[in-house]
Design a protein around this motif. Structure first.
Motif, PDB file in Angstrom:
ATOM      1  N   UNK A  54      -0.247  14.023 -10.323  1.00 20.14           N
ATOM      2  CA  UNK A  54      -1.158  13.368  -9.353  1.00 20.14           C
ATOM      3  C   UNK A  54      -0.302  12.122  -8.629  1.00 20.14           C
ATOM      4  N   UNK A  55       0.145  11.315  -9.495  1.00 22.67           N
ATOM      5  CA  UNK A  55       0.601  10.156  -8.906  1.00 22.67           C
ATOM      6  C   UNK A  55       1.895  10.543  -8.329  1.00 22.67           C
ATOM      7  N   UNK A  56       2.631  11.640  -8.753  1.00 20.57           N
ATOM      8  CA  UNK A  56       3.681  12.137  -8.000  1.00 20.57           C
ATOM      9  C   UNK A  56       3.641  12.605  -6.679  1.00 20.57           C
ATOM     10  N   UNK A  57       2.548  13.307  -6.584  1.00 14.64           N
ATOM     11  CA  UNK A  57       1.931  13.944  -5.316  1.00 14.64           C
ATOM     12  C   UNK A  57       1.728  12.877  -4.435  1.00 14.64           C
ATOM     13  N   UNK A  58       0.977  11.853  -4.943  1.00 10.77           N
ATOM     14  CA  UNK A  58       0.463  10.607  -3.969  1.00 10.77           C
ATOM     15  C   UNK A  58       1.677   9.596  -3.653  1.00 10.77           C
ATOM     16  N   UNK A  59       2.726   9.600  -4.141  1.00 14.21           N
ATOM     17  CA  UNK A  59       3.849   8.574  -4.186  1.00 14.21           C
ATOM     18  C   UNK A  59       5.020   9.425  -3.344  1.00 14.21           C
ATOM     19  N   UNK A  60       4.900  10.500  -2.792  1.00 12.52           N
ATOM     20  CA  UNK A  60       6.006  11.133  -2.217  1.00 12.52           C
ATOM     21  C   UNK A  60       6.348  10.520  -0.982  1.00 12.52           C
ATOM     22  N   UNK A  61       5.305   9.989  -0.203  1.00 12.10           N
ATOM     23  CA  UNK A  61       5.331   9.134   1.005  1.00 12.10           C
ATOM     24  C   UNK A  61       4.894   7.792   1.042  1.00 12.10           C
ATOM     25  N   UNK A  62       5.363   6.607   1.546  1.00 13.12           N
ATOM     26  CA  UNK A  62       4.876   5.410   1.821  1.00 13.12           C
ATOM     27  C   UNK A  62       3.322   5.851   2.567  1.00 13.12           C
ATOM     28  N   UNK A  91     -11.315   4.865 -12.429  1.00 11.18           N
ATOM     29  CA  UNK A  91     -11.862   3.888 -13.295  1.00 11.18           C
ATOM     30  C   UNK A  91     -10.326   3.184 -14.038  1.00 11.18           C
ATOM     31  N   UNK A  92      -9.277   3.668 -14.049  1.00 12.14           N
ATOM     32  CA  UNK A  92      -8.135   3.172 -14.624  1.00 12.14           C
ATOM     33  C   UNK A  92      -7.258   2.231 -13.564  1.00 12.14           C
ATOM     34  N   UNK A  93      -7.762   2.237 -12.341  1.00 14.56           N
ATOM     35  CA  UNK A  93      -7.121   1.498 -11.313  1.00 14.56           C
ATOM     36  C   UNK A  93      -5.843   2.050 -10.839  1.00 14.56           C
ATOM     37  N   UNK A 110      -5.297   7.886  -2.306  1.00 15.37           N
ATOM     38  CA  UNK A 110      -4.082   7.222  -2.492  1.00 15.37           C
ATOM     39  C   UNK A 110      -4.063   6.768  -3.912  1.00 15.37           C
ATOM     40  N   UNK A 111      -2.710   6.200  -3.764  1.00 17.79           N
ATOM     41  CA  UNK A 111      -2.411   5.427  -5.138  1.00 17.79           C
ATOM     42  C   UNK A 111      -2.837   3.886  -4.922  1.00 17.79           C
ATOM     43  N   UNK A 112      -3.246   3.447  -6.013  1.00 16.36           N
ATOM     44  CA  UNK A 112      -3.527   1.908  -5.970  1.00 16.36           C
ATOM     45  C   UNK A 112      -2.178   1.175  -6.380  1.00 16.36           C
ATOM     46  N   UNK A 113      -1.919   0.123  -6.007  1.00 13.18           N
ATOM     47  CA  UNK A 113      -0.924  -0.909  -6.444  1.00 13.18           C
ATOM     48  C   UNK A 113      -0.558  -0.654  -7.927  1.00 13.18           C
ATOM     49  N   UNK A 114      -1.556  -0.835  -8.784  1.00 15.67           N
ATOM     50  CA  UNK A 114      -1.494  -0.697 -10.226  1.00 15.67           C
ATOM     51  C   UNK A 114      -0.762   0.776 -10.469  1.00 15.67           C
ATOM     52  N   UNK A 115      -1.378   1.960  -9.669  1.00 16.61           N
ATOM     53  CA  UNK A 115      -0.791   3.195  -9.730  1.00 16.61           C
ATOM     54  C   UNK A 115       0.703   3.238  -9.826  1.00 16.61           C
ATOM     55  N   UNK A 116       1.002   2.574  -8.283  1.00 14.38           N
ATOM     56  CA  UNK A 116       2.490   2.802  -8.055  1.00 14.38           C
ATOM     57  C   UNK A 116       3.296   2.008  -9.103  1.00 14.38           C
TER      58      UNK A 116
END
Length: 160
Positions: A54-62, A91-93, A110-116
């Protein structure tokens, strides 16, 4: 030879056929590699392989924002499966849900800062496992042929 014995022989030949064996090797290798990646990601980053996807998909583009439906399609999950996954990630931020500007009924993720931050740590862990078990065991030319071939298989499956 009776019918049961003949059928048993035919079944054994089918089970040991090259196509069944070769595809089985592909599935076993992919499954074991995914298990290794999942174990390393959980141990080092506190996320599983599916969350990483999921994070890969969300972080492909700024500033990427993706609908849950798109995420479900990309990850081949059901709508209820992706909802539960995004709930846990929120829930995990790791991610945030935001209203879609074009459709009030739709929610974007969208990714959260913690997610990035977690994603960048996870990429390093993922890369180490992939290098060790997917890249290193093969000669350079074999690796290139394998990845080219996997790309062709993926293309055929998308088109078919």
């Amino acid at each position: 030879m009776d019918a049961t014995t003949r059928q048993g022989d035919e079944a054994a030949r089918a089970a040991n056929s090259p196509r069944v064996r070769d595809f089985g090797l592909l599935i076993k290798a992919a499954t074991r590699l995914e298990q290794r990646i999942d174990t390393a990601l959980r141990r080092e980053c506190g996320i599983g392989h599916t969350m990483f996807e999921v994070l890969i998909r969300l972080c492909r583009q700024p500033d990427e924002q993706v609908s849950q439906r798109e995420l479900a399609d990309d990850l081949t999950l059901t709508s209820s499966g992706i909802t539960r996954l995004i709930d846990r990630m929120e829930e995990a931020g790791l991610v945030c849900r935001v209203p879609s500007p074009g459709d009030r009924r739709s929610v974007l993720v969208e990714p959260a800062d913690h997610g990035r931050t977690v994603f960048l740590q996870a990429v390093a862990v993922h890369s180490q496992v992939v290098e060790r078990y997917f890249v290193t065991p093969l000669a350079r030319d074999d690796y290139v042929r394998l990845t080219d071939s996997l790309g062709e298989i993926h293309k055929a499956l998308r088109e078919g």
